[in-house]
Enzyme design. Structure first.
Site, PDB file in Angstrom:
ATOM      1  N   CYS A 257       0.842  -1.206   0.000  1.00 42.49           N
ATOM      2  CA  CYS A 257       0.000   0.000   0.000  1.00 42.49           C
ATOM      3  C   CYS A 257       0.874   1.250   0.000  1.00 42.49           C
ATOM      4  O   CYS A 257       1.487   1.556  -1.005  1.00 42.49           O
ATOM      5  CB  CYS A 257      -0.991  -0.049   1.154  1.00 42.49           C
ATOM      6  SG  CYS A 257      -2.475   0.885   0.787  1.00 42.49           S
TER       7      CYS A 257
ATOM      8  N   HIS B  49      -3.623  -5.189   0.433  1.00 38.30           N
ATOM      9  CA  HIS B  49      -3.067  -5.775   1.659  1.00 38.30           C
ATOM     10  C   HIS B  49      -3.115  -7.304   1.605  1.00 38.30           C
ATOM     11  O   HIS B  49      -4.055  -7.906   2.130  1.00 38.30           O
ATOM     12  CB  HIS B  49      -3.838  -5.255   2.878  1.00 38.30           C
ATOM     13  CG  HIS B  49      -3.596  -3.814   3.142  1.00 38.30           C
ATOM     14  ND1 HIS B  49      -2.521  -3.367   3.882  1.00 38.30           N
ATOM     15  CD2 HIS B  49      -4.253  -2.710   2.729  1.00 38.30           C
ATOM     16  CE1 HIS B  49      -2.540  -2.055   3.927  1.00 38.30           C
ATOM     17  NE2 HIS B  49      -3.582  -1.629   3.236  1.00 38.30           N
TER      18      HIS B  49
ATOM     19  N   GLU C 197      -1.483  -9.395   3.243  1.00 33.90           N
ATOM     20  CA  GLU C 197      -1.323 -10.012   4.565  1.00 33.90           C
ATOM     21  C   GLU C 197      -2.660 -10.411   5.178  1.00 33.90           C
ATOM     22  O   GLU C 197      -2.714 -11.312   6.021  1.00 33.90           O
ATOM     23  CB  GLU C 197      -0.557  -9.065   5.499  1.00 33.90           C
ATOM     24  CG  GLU C 197      -1.291  -7.810   5.971  1.00 33.90           C
ATOM     25  CD  GLU C 197      -1.237  -6.630   5.000  1.00 33.90           C
ATOM     26  OE1 GLU C 197      -0.906  -6.850   3.817  1.00 33.90           O
ATOM     27  OE2 GLU C 197      -1.538  -5.492   5.428  1.00 33.90           O
TER      28      GLU C 197
HETATM   29  N1  GLN Z   1      -2.003   6.627   2.928  1.00 39.60           N
HETATM   30  C1  GLN Z   1      -2.091   5.889   1.716  1.00 39.60           C
HETATM   31  C2  GLN Z   1      -3.448   6.021   1.052  1.00 39.60           C
HETATM   32  O1  GLN Z   1      -4.414   6.390   1.673  1.00 39.60           O
HETATM   33  C3  GLN Z   1      -1.786   4.420   1.948  1.00 39.60           C
HETATM   34  C4  GLN Z   1      -2.792   3.740   2.794  1.00 39.60           C
HETATM   35  C5  GLN Z   1      -2.292   2.424   3.333  1.00 39.60           C
HETATM   36  O2  GLN Z   1      -1.100   2.174   3.314  1.00 39.60           O
HETATM   37  N2  GLN Z   1      -3.189   1.603   3.818  1.00 39.60           N
HETATM   38  O3  GLN Z   1      -3.551   5.761  -0.130  1.00 39.60           O
END
Ligand code: GLN
Length: 547
Positions: free
Chosen positions: A380, A519, A521
């Site tokens: 992310c 994600h 994970e």
């Molecule tokens: N802050 C970033 C976004 O909102 C990444 C979010 C995250 O890593 N879950 O896109």
């Protein structure tokens, strides 16, 4: 119709109620039953989505886009049952539903009260999908005696009365402290805790007692006598080396048998525990060790990256190695050189995160991994920063950055390689967002499909070109820079099905360099390690053999 098991806690918090619930779910499955696990949290936040990771640990995201408690992660990891929006609720959510109904006039002018309106709302929640499974396990957050937990305890008491006799049982987790001076495990706090529970009309059927050492028969009998449970329903839960021992340990202590006895299920189906024997065997007999650095911002609280840590453990199990995770604070090399802090790791992982703090350090970590050919997994924000790193240092866009950081600061410093996504497709619907929108539940959340490039590294790893993974973010890598970045060796190897949103980037010239917008994970299980974590750890093993 489901049988219900209510899991409560007493004496102190953090006893591992979530783990005990998850392990019990796995044991019931091992006996051939279907299960669903649910979490009821007494706090007033509507969901944990807006809480700082320091407050609440990781936010676990479900396929259907709910931001939930990290215990749902345990549930999924142990049972493989995908959690849903309807498996997690808080007082905040219950009250906001009750108040919405009141405003709509649903209560026909009645006075709205905790009993029956709030308790009915909780009971309705518990019932959702009750016909779908054999057992519904409902864990109550907090400990008995907490003021805000009372409506939940009252609701489960009523619920067990509403159902036919024998359809609900109560399992209570407590702590037996060991007093060095007395040389004894003390049962009194447990007795008090059970007394408190009984004073509100709940008599536990099963006691699970956490302790640092084995519980002698004398103490077990005393607990049974004073707490009014059967002696074989006093289950000892000693500290364990690995959480993945929990199903076998609890089985050894007779937990699943006690539960089936409490329901009067005779004869009980025999359990098939091969999966958990294999998992335990892999955890305890690694053939080597790899060292992975997680470069993050919330490193003081390991729970903030709970699922990542577990997914790495699963990746290790798949490769028969122990993964030693070290937490590296990104802010330490925001200004300084990253190399001294990052040398010697077999893999570097930059996890998700929000806000600008620590991002320059994480960008340096991505650069270090790229230049030194260390396996890199960016998740992310970790992917977004890897793209920014490539844009700055390979494509020559010196001021490349994310709109997130400019918006936070309120000035414009960066060329937005990563921009605020305000419109996207969800199935046939178009979702729209504005900058000033509510913070809660307004991200791109839950499962979305992605299409992988034929012949790419990720297509090989996943062994398919169609995947679905869970998302939780507001910002997106801008495809405007795709051609320029691909020319420099950063390939966009996974895209949303409409081709608009980058999902995965990779570097074919690097031994293992992958960034994912989602994600992974959240979907890894000990008995089914996620392919990306399995392969990342495999690459780290290769790296460790180089030195
Ligand atoms: N802050 C970033 C976004 O909102 C990444 C979010 C995250 O890593 N879950 O896109």
């Amino acid at each position: 119709m489901a049988r219900f098991i209510f899991i409560t806690g007493g004496v102190v918090s953090s006893l591992g109620k979530g783990l005990a619930s998850a392990a019990l779910g796995a044991l019931l499955q091992a006996r051939g039953y279907s299960v669903r696990l649910r979490k009821l949290d007494p706090y007033l936040n509507v969901d944990p989505g807006t809480m700082s990771p320091f407050e609440h640990g990781e936010v676990f995201v479900t396929d259907d886009g709910a931001e939930t408690d990290l215990d749902l992660g345990h549930y999924e990891r142990f049972t493989g049952v995908a959690a849903r929006k309807t498996d997690s609720v808080s007082s905040g959510r219950i009250y906001s539903t009750v108040l919405e109904k009141e405003r709509r006039g649903d209560y026909l002018g009645k006075t709205i009260q905790v009993i029956p309106h709030v308790t009915n709302e909780i009971k309705d929640f518990i019932k959702i999908g009750e016909d779908e499974v054999d057992f519904m396990l409902c864990e109550l957050g907090g400990t008995i005696g907490d003021i805000e937990g009372l409506p939940f305890f009252e609701a489960i008491r009523q619920f067990s009365q509403d159902k036919p006799r024998g359809q609900c049982i109560f399992m209570h987790l407590t702590l037996l402290p060991y007093l060095e001076a007395a040389g004894e495990l003390k049962t009194k706090p447990t007795q008090h805790s059970v007394k408190e529970l009984r004073s509100i009309g709940i008599a536990p059927d099963i006691l699970v007692c956490r302790s640092e050492r084995p519980i002698p028969k004398k103490e077990r009998d005393k607990l049974a006598l004073f707490c009014n449970v059967r002696p074989d329903a006093v289950i000892a839960a000693e500290d364990m080396d690995s959480i993945y021992d929990a199903p076998l340990k609890y089985h050894g202590e007779g937990l699943d048998q006690a539960v089936l006895d409490a329901f009067g299920i005779h004869p009980a189906p025999k359990p098939k525990l091969d999966i958990w024997k294999d998992v335990s065997e892999r955890v305890h007999n690694p053939e080597g060790t790899v060292k992975i650095a997680i470069v993050g911002k919330y490193i003081q609280l390991e729970d903030a990256y709970k699922s990542i840590k577990e997914a790495l453990t699963h990746g290790g199990m798949a490769n028969r190695v122990k993964v030693k995770v070290e937490w590296v604070d990104a802010e330490v090399f925001d200004q300084a050189d990253a190399a001294p802090r990052l040398a010697g790791y077999d893999g570097i992982l930059v996890p998700g995160g929000f806000g600008e703090r620590g991002t320059e350090g994480k960008i340096k970590a991505a650069q270090f991994a790229r230049e030194n050919k260390v396996p890199y997994l960016g998740i992310c924000l970790g992917m977004q920063l890897a793209v920014i790193e490539a844009a700055r240092n390979l494509a020559g866009i010196k001021d490349a950055g994310s709109e997130e950081f400019d918006q936070e600061r309120g000035d414009k410093r960066f060329t937005p390689i990563v921009y605020h996504l305000k419109e996207w497709a969800e199935g046939n619907r178009t979702i729209q967002r504005e900058v000033g929108d509510d913070k809660g539940g307004t991200m791109r959340l839950g499962a979305y499909n992605a299409t992988l490039k034929e012949g790419s590294k990720v297509a090989q790893i996943y062994e398919t070109t169609k995947i679905s993974e869970r998302h939780r973010h507001r910002y997106e890598v801008d495809t405007k820079y795709r051609a320029q970045l691909e020319k420099c060796g950063l390939i966009f190897s996974g895209m949303s099905p409409d081709g608009r949103l980058p999902e995965i980037v990779e570097m074919p010239d690097h031994p293992w360099y992958v960034g994912v917008q989602f994600h992974p994970e959240l979907k890894s299980k000990p008995f089914e390690p996620h392919p990306l974590f399995r392969d990342f750890v495999r690459a780290a093993v290769g790296q460790s053999r180089l030195v």
